[in-house]
Design a protein around this motif. Structure first.
Motif, PDB file in Angstrom:
ATOM      1  N   ALA A 290       0.902  -1.160  -0.145  1.00 52.79           N
ATOM      2  CA  ALA A 290       0.003   0.082  -0.010  1.00 52.79           C
ATOM      3  C   ALA A 290       0.902   1.224  -0.074  1.00 52.79           C
ATOM      4  O   ALA A 290       0.490   2.139  -0.425  1.00 52.79           O
ATOM      5  N   ALA A 291       2.016   1.345   0.625  1.00 54.36           N
ATOM      6  CA  ALA A 291       2.745   2.277   0.713  1.00 54.36           C
ATOM      7  C   ALA A 291       3.418   2.708  -0.731  1.00 54.36           C
ATOM      8  O   ALA A 291       3.686   3.743  -0.908  1.00 54.36           O
ATOM      9  N   GLU A 292       3.824   1.492  -1.363  1.00 52.06           N
ATOM     10  CA  GLU A 292       4.388   1.716  -2.536  1.00 52.06           C
ATOM     11  C   GLU A 292       3.371   2.260  -3.610  1.00 52.06           C
ATOM     12  O   GLU A 292       3.794   2.862  -4.525  1.00 52.06           O
ATOM     13  N   ALA A 293       1.962   1.762  -3.412  1.00 52.51           N
ATOM     14  CA  ALA A 293       1.018   2.224  -4.377  1.00 52.51           C
ATOM     15  C   ALA A 293       0.941   3.894  -4.034  1.00 52.51           C
ATOM     16  O   ALA A 293       0.731   4.689  -5.054  1.00 52.51           O
ATOM     17  N   ARG A 294       0.889   3.893  -2.825  1.00 49.33           N
ATOM     18  CA  ARG A 294       0.712   5.505  -2.402  1.00 49.33           C
ATOM     19  C   ARG A 294       1.774   6.628  -2.900  1.00 49.33           C
ATOM     20  O   ARG A 294       1.827   7.625  -3.461  1.00 49.33           O
ATOM     21  N   ALA A 295       3.092   5.932  -3.008  1.00 41.38           N
ATOM     22  CA  ALA A 295       4.140   6.763  -3.323  1.00 41.38           C
ATOM     23  C   ALA A 295       4.193   6.797  -5.055  1.00 41.38           C
ATOM     24  O   ALA A 295       4.356   8.020  -5.347  1.00 41.38           O
ATOM     25  N   ALA A 296       3.839   5.863  -5.653  1.00 42.38           N
ATOM     26  CA  ALA A 296       3.563   5.914  -7.109  1.00 42.38           C
ATOM     27  C   ALA A 296       2.330   6.751  -7.563  1.00 42.38           C
ATOM     28  O   ALA A 296       2.567   7.462  -8.643  1.00 42.38           O
ATOM     29  N   ALA A 297       1.260   6.810  -6.783  1.00 37.93           N
ATOM     30  CA  ALA A 297       0.061   7.534  -7.197  1.00 37.93           C
ATOM     31  C   ALA A 297      -0.707   8.021  -6.039  1.00 37.93           C
ATOM     32  O   ALA A 297      -1.479   7.146  -5.255  1.00 37.93           O
TER      33      ALA A 297
END
Length: 302
Positions: free
Chosen positions: A85-92
């Motif tokens: 989820a953190a990676e997704a937030r960082a990407a978008a």
């Protein structure tokens, strides 16, 4: 099953679903899926599967050991989902996001999820001549899922300056792949390259006849007409998409793999019906999700 909502933002009803296992490939898939979901105003659903986890109170030392082990598995899975989820937030940052810890077999869970998804996304990590991410599950899901499955591959999955490439086998079964490719090209503002290979055989001999001795010019004329016919209706629906047609006599795998080196997305059909018509729908798509150099979208007939 544990589900946690990350954002209340409005999104389209059909979410993009991404399956993860904590590998580098699945993290790339999460980033790709997050950016795509944000660009299209859709929600992102991140799914990780684990064996069923007992919640009952242990009644023996053995039960206590099993219970503790399963709780460790649950915590590790929840940490994996939180990291994704953190990676997704960082990407978008603006993407609408949910995470889900599902119990049961990974392939069946993701195949079922694909029936209601806008896209199902998986990641692939290159190893020594193989792929790693969800193991053999990846091939099982791409073969049996509903709708479209994207396997995120390549050194630069976020590439946005290349064309969308579609493999066209000439059969009506491959029509959904053509439609998906036009849609993707239109959404991305990209050129569409339609590659049609008449035969899935390699260059050389077949039945004792050298291919160069065969009247391939006649085949080329007929196949050019067939390709133009297959694309005509879609070009009318998507007048904004610039289409380049390429006719090859041999080797769809090799031609499409070469094209994937500069493409931002490669689109193929899911399964064939035997003979030359259907050459891109089956073994070729399975090969490409293991060897292509860009994300591969496998589109099923449904």
């Amino acid at each position: 099953m544990t589900q946690h909502t990350e954002s209340p933002h409005q999104a389209a009803s059909a979410a993009i679903v991404v399956g993860i296992d904590g590998s580098a490939g699945s993290i790339s898939a999460v980033r790709w899926a997050a950016r795509t979901a944000a660009d299209r105003g859709r929600a992102l659903r991140i799914v990780h599967c684990a064996e069923p986890i007992a919640d009952r109170t242990p009644r023996s030392a053995y039960d206590a050991f099993i219970y503790a082990t399963m709780q460790d598995i649950r915590r590790a899975a929840e940490q994996m989902l939180a990291a994704a989820a953190a990676e997704a937030r960082a990407a978008a940052p603006a993407v609408t996001l949910t995470t889900e810890l599902a119990s049961g077999r990974t392939a069946r869970t993701l195949i079922d999820a694909s029936a209601h998804a806008h896209l199902l996304v998986l990641g692939a990590t290159r190893t020594a001549g193989a792929i790693a991410h969800l193991g053999s599950t990846l091939l099982a899901v791409t073969a049996h899922a509903h709708g479209a499955v994207v396997v995120v591959r390549g050194p630069d999955p976020a590439r946005a300056d290349g064309p969308v490439v579609v493999g066209v086998d000439g059969s009506s079964v491959g029509e959904p792949a053509i439609g998906a490719a036009f849609t993707e090209a239109s959404l991305r503002g990209a050129e569409l390259v339609a590659v049609h290979a008449w035969s899935d055989l390699s260059e050389g001999q077949f039945g004792g006849v050298d291919y160069p001795a065969m009247p391939v010019e006649d085949f080329a004329v007929a196949e050019e007409a067939l390709l133009a016919e297959r694309l005509a209706g879609w070009s009318e629906q998507f007048p904004d998409v610039v289409v380049r047609r390429e006719i090859e006599v041999f080797g769809p795998r090799e031609r499409l793999a070469h094209r994937s080196q500069t493409a931002q997305l490669l689109v193929v059909g899911s399964r064939g019906r035997g003979g030359f018509r259907g050459l891109l729908l089956g073994s070729t798509s399975n090969w490409l999700v293991q060897h292509a150099e860009c994300p591969v979208m496998v589109v099923h007939h449904d």
